[in-house]
Design an enzyme around this catalytic site. Structure first.
Site, PDB file in Angstrom:
ATOM      1  N   CYS A   1      -8.394 -19.870  28.145  1.00 38.64           N
ATOM      2  CA  CYS A   1      -8.296 -20.911  29.170  1.00 38.64           C
ATOM      3  C   CYS A   1      -9.659 -21.577  29.359  1.00 38.64           C
ATOM      4  O   CYS A   1     -10.680 -20.900  29.432  1.00 38.64           O
ATOM      5  CB  CYS A   1      -7.822 -20.290  30.486  1.00 38.64           C
ATOM      6  SG  CYS A   1      -7.642 -21.510  31.797  1.00 38.64           S
TER       7      CYS A   1
ATOM      8  N   CYS B   1     -11.098 -14.005  36.430  1.00 44.77           N
ATOM      9  CA  CYS B   1      -9.958 -14.024  35.503  1.00 44.77           C
ATOM     10  C   CYS B   1     -10.300 -13.591  34.081  1.00 44.77           C
ATOM     11  O   CYS B   1     -11.214 -14.130  33.444  1.00 44.77           O
ATOM     12  CB  CYS B   1      -9.342 -15.424  35.480  1.00 44.77           C
ATOM     13  SG  CYS B   1      -7.818 -15.489  34.521  1.00 44.77           S
TER      14      CYS B   1
ATOM     15  N   CYS C   1      10.159 -19.507  38.957  1.00 49.45           N
ATOM     16  CA  CYS C   1       8.866 -19.876  39.509  1.00 49.45           C
ATOM     17  C   CYS C   1       7.928 -20.022  38.320  1.00 49.45           C
ATOM     18  O   CYS C   1       8.008 -19.229  37.376  1.00 49.45           O
ATOM     19  CB  CYS C   1       8.364 -18.760  40.434  1.00 49.45           C
ATOM     20  SG  CYS C   1       6.690 -19.045  41.045  1.00 49.45           S
TER      21      CYS C   1
ATOM     22  N   ARG D   1       3.577 -11.840  49.997  1.00 45.73           N
ATOM     23  CA  ARG D   1       3.716 -10.958  48.831  1.00 45.73           C
ATOM     24  C   ARG D   1       2.456 -10.134  48.612  1.00 45.73           C
ATOM     25  O   ARG D   1       1.356 -10.671  48.448  1.00 45.73           O
ATOM     26  CB  ARG D   1       4.026 -11.758  47.570  1.00 45.73           C
ATOM     27  CG  ARG D   1       4.169 -10.841  46.335  1.00 45.73           C
ATOM     28  CD  ARG D   1       4.598 -11.585  45.093  1.00 45.73           C
ATOM     29  NE  ARG D   1       5.805 -12.313  45.339  1.00 45.73           N
ATOM     30  CZ  ARG D   1       5.976 -13.604  45.085  1.00 45.73           C
ATOM     31  NH1 ARG D   1       5.014 -14.292  44.550  1.00 45.73           N
ATOM     32  NH2 ARG D   1       7.118 -14.193  45.349  1.00 45.73           N
TER      33      ARG D   1
HETATM   34  N1  SAM Z   1      -3.812 -20.887  35.045  1.00 49.11           N
HETATM   35  C1  SAM Z   1      -3.058 -21.187  36.187  1.00 49.11           C
HETATM   36  C2  SAM Z   1      -3.914 -21.353  37.420  1.00 49.11           C
HETATM   37  O1  SAM Z   1      -4.950 -20.714  37.512  1.00 49.11           O
HETATM   38  O2  SAM Z   1      -3.532 -22.142  38.289  1.00 49.11           O
HETATM   39  C3  SAM Z   1      -1.963 -20.155  36.478  1.00 49.11           C
HETATM   40  C4  SAM Z   1      -2.202 -18.675  36.203  1.00 49.11           C
HETATM   41  S1  SAM Z   1      -3.462 -17.885  37.189  1.00 49.11           S
HETATM   42  C5  SAM Z   1      -3.703 -16.412  36.304  1.00 49.11           C
HETATM   43  C6  SAM Z   1      -2.599 -17.444  38.660  1.00 49.11           C
HETATM   44  C7  SAM Z   1      -3.364 -16.739  39.749  1.00 49.11           C
HETATM   45  O3  SAM Z   1      -3.527 -15.365  39.422  1.00 49.11           O
HETATM   46  C8  SAM Z   1      -4.765 -17.196  40.068  1.00 49.11           C
HETATM   47  O4  SAM Z   1      -4.808 -18.341  40.867  1.00 49.11           O
HETATM   48  C9  SAM Z   1      -5.308 -16.002  40.840  1.00 49.11           C
HETATM   49  O5  SAM Z   1      -5.060 -16.154  42.218  1.00 49.11           O
HETATM   50  C10 SAM Z   1      -4.515 -14.822  40.267  1.00 49.11           C
HETATM   51  N2  SAM Z   1      -5.392 -13.926  39.488  1.00 49.11           N
HETATM   52  C11 SAM Z   1      -5.843 -14.128  38.244  1.00 49.11           C
HETATM   53  N3  SAM Z   1      -6.639 -13.121  37.852  1.00 49.11           N
HETATM   54  C12 SAM Z   1      -6.696 -12.249  38.882  1.00 49.11           C
HETATM   55  C13 SAM Z   1      -7.372 -11.014  39.089  1.00 49.11           C
HETATM   56  N4  SAM Z   1      -8.169 -10.483  38.160  1.00 49.11           N
HETATM   57  N5  SAM Z   1      -7.200 -10.371  40.257  1.00 49.11           N
HETATM   58  C14 SAM Z   1      -6.390 -10.911  41.211  1.00 49.11           C
HETATM   59  N6  SAM Z   1      -5.735 -12.075  41.075  1.00 49.11           N
HETATM   60  C15 SAM Z   1      -5.883 -12.753  39.935  1.00 49.11           C
HETATM   61 FE1  SF4 Z   2      -7.417 -20.168  33.597  1.00 41.95          FE
HETATM   62 FE2  SF4 Z   2      -7.393 -17.781  34.738  1.00 41.95          FE
HETATM   63 FE3  SF4 Z   2      -8.416 -19.842  36.052  1.00 41.95          FE
HETATM   64 FE4  SF4 Z   2      -5.752 -19.726  35.631  1.00 41.95          FE
HETATM   65  S1  SF4 Z   2      -6.958 -18.330  36.868  1.00 41.95           S
HETATM   66  S2  SF4 Z   2      -7.093 -21.491  35.370  1.00 41.95           S
HETATM   67  S3  SF4 Z   2      -5.737 -18.710  33.642  1.00 41.95           S
HETATM   68  S4  SF4 Z   2      -9.217 -18.955  34.137  1.00 41.95           S
END
Ligand code: SAM
Ligand code: SF4
Ligand code: DTB
Length: 342
Positions: free
Chosen positions: A60, A67, A135, A267
């Site tokens: 990404c 992330c 979703c 949630r």
């Molecule tokens: N890439 C898209 C975005 O960021 O909008 C959708 C997927 S993203 C992984 C969805 C959500 O997962 C993020 O906004 C974040 O809140 C949550 N998330 C991702 N990594 C995480 C982590 N290591 N611990 C907790 N929540 C996490």
């Molecule tokens: Fe990309 Fe992870 Fe950020 Fe979603 S949360 S935009 S997957 S880096």
């Protein structure tokens, strides 16, 4: 049957001081208040359950500090391209047989291209045809893309604010807070249900947590679903090694989310695999009424399904189907939920 607890009109004019004062309440007083609100709007012994699938993993371009999927971090993760539609439908069908009623798909994109969106549209249509709610969380959306998803029969769009506007710049630099609010507005404007929440334990202050909750509660309509994630610390990401959050702080945030957004599903999302049964029980007591069920979140492990079933059983919580339509006088939102036994 709903209890004798009184419903108060939904508000979206909270001040930061009001929200922080709720977070600062003595623990017992806070939980008592949250439970009253929970019981006025929901059966407190029922839990909504969603299943998650990562349909496009890693690589990404965004730099979200928590992330594992960011190409800018050193996390050990094998990127995977967008899954074929047929494979996704097969997995959704298995989840349906297992009893799941809502299927959530996540993609590691900054935003979907129109070409990729068409593939997701076919997934949404196929899953809808299986009789499941859908979703998706695909990153930023234009107004036209939100329309396309709504027309395809999508139920919810997940897009998190993640944290407070004040702390945001310490976590993400490749998109702005306003970008997130804009996407949420596009989603709301076409009549999709909104799923939006945040992450705790990233080094933010209690005031930041209050500020994030205030942002969510003061949206033009409360998100129908509010995921509260506890940071899953992934080696190689900038936030790896952050001091662990006091578990009672998680419970406080869940309770305040319940008080601010009474008719929304709150949630208990990422991080449950690291939580004790007792901590999860406290979260359910303070108003959490939804979980992700299944062995995996997007890339991180989730709490094991056997353990979840046992825990909910020990607590007398059930996943039974309920159709409830809630409208409040002066309400700023309306929610319809379908849940069935697992
Ligand atoms: N890439 C898209 C975005 O960021 O909008 C959708 C997927 S993203 C992984 C969805 C959500 O997962 C993020 O906004 C974040 O809140 C949550 N998330 C991702 N990594 C995480 C982590 N290591 N611990 C907790 N929540 C996490
Ligand atoms: Fe990309 Fe992870 Fe950020 Fe979603 S949360 S935009 S997957 S880096
Ligand atoms: C949300 O708020 N939490 C889910 C869902 N929305 C998409 C994602 C949690 C991701 C946890 C880290 C991972 O699995 O990579």
């Amino acid at each position: 049957m709903l209890s004798t607890h009184t419903r108060t009109p939904l508000r979206n004019d909270w001040t930061l001081d009001e929200v922080e004062a709720l977070l600062n309440l003595p623990f017992s007083d806070l939980l008592f208040r949250a439970q009253g609100v929970h019981r006025a709007h929901f059966d407190p012994n029922r839990i909504q359950v969603s299943t998650l699938l990562s349909i496009k993993t890693g690589a990404c371009p965004e730099d979200c500090g928590y992330c594992a999927q960011s190409a800018k971090h050193e996390a050990q993760l094998e990127p995977e391209p967008l899954m074929p539609v047929e494979d996704v439908l097969e997995i959704a069908q298995q989840a349906r047989h297992g009893g799941a009623t809502r299927f959530c798909m996540g993609a590691a994109w900054r935003n979907p291209t129109d070409k990729n969106l068409e593939k997701v549209v076919r997934m949404v249509e196929g899953i809808h045809a299986l009789g499941m709610e859908t979703c998706v969380t695909l990153g930023m959306l234009t107004a036209a893309q939100a329309h396309r998803l709504k027309d395809a029969g999508l139920d919810y769009y997940n897009h998190n604010l993640d944290t407070s506007p004040e702390f945001y710049g310490q976590v993400i630099t490749t998109r702005t807070y306003q970008d997130r609010l804009d996407t949420l507005e596009h989603v709301r404007a076409v009549g999709l249900k909104t799923c939006s929440g945040g992450i705790l334990g990233m080094g933010e202050s209690r005031r930041d947590r209050a500020s994030m909750l205030r942002q969510l509660a003061n949206l033009p309509a409360h998100p129908e679903s509010v995921p509260i994630n506890l940071l899953v610390q992934v080696e190689g990401t900038p936030l790896f090694g952050r001091e662990a959050l006091d578990p009672f702080e998680l419970v406080r945030v869940v309770a305040v989310a319940r008080i601010l957004m009474p008719a929304s599903y709150v949630r208990l999302s990422a991080g449950r695999s690291e939580m004790s049964d007792e901590l999860q029980a406290l979260c359910f007591l303070s108003g959490a009424n939804s979980i992700f069920y299944g062995e995996r979140l997007l890339t991180a492990p989730n709490a094991e399904s056997d353990r979840d079933r046992q825990l909910l059983d020990r607590l007398g919580l059930s996943f039974e189907e309920v159709e409830a339509e809630r409208t409040d006088p002066g309400a700023c939102n309306k929610t319809t939920e379908h849940r069935i036994s697992l």
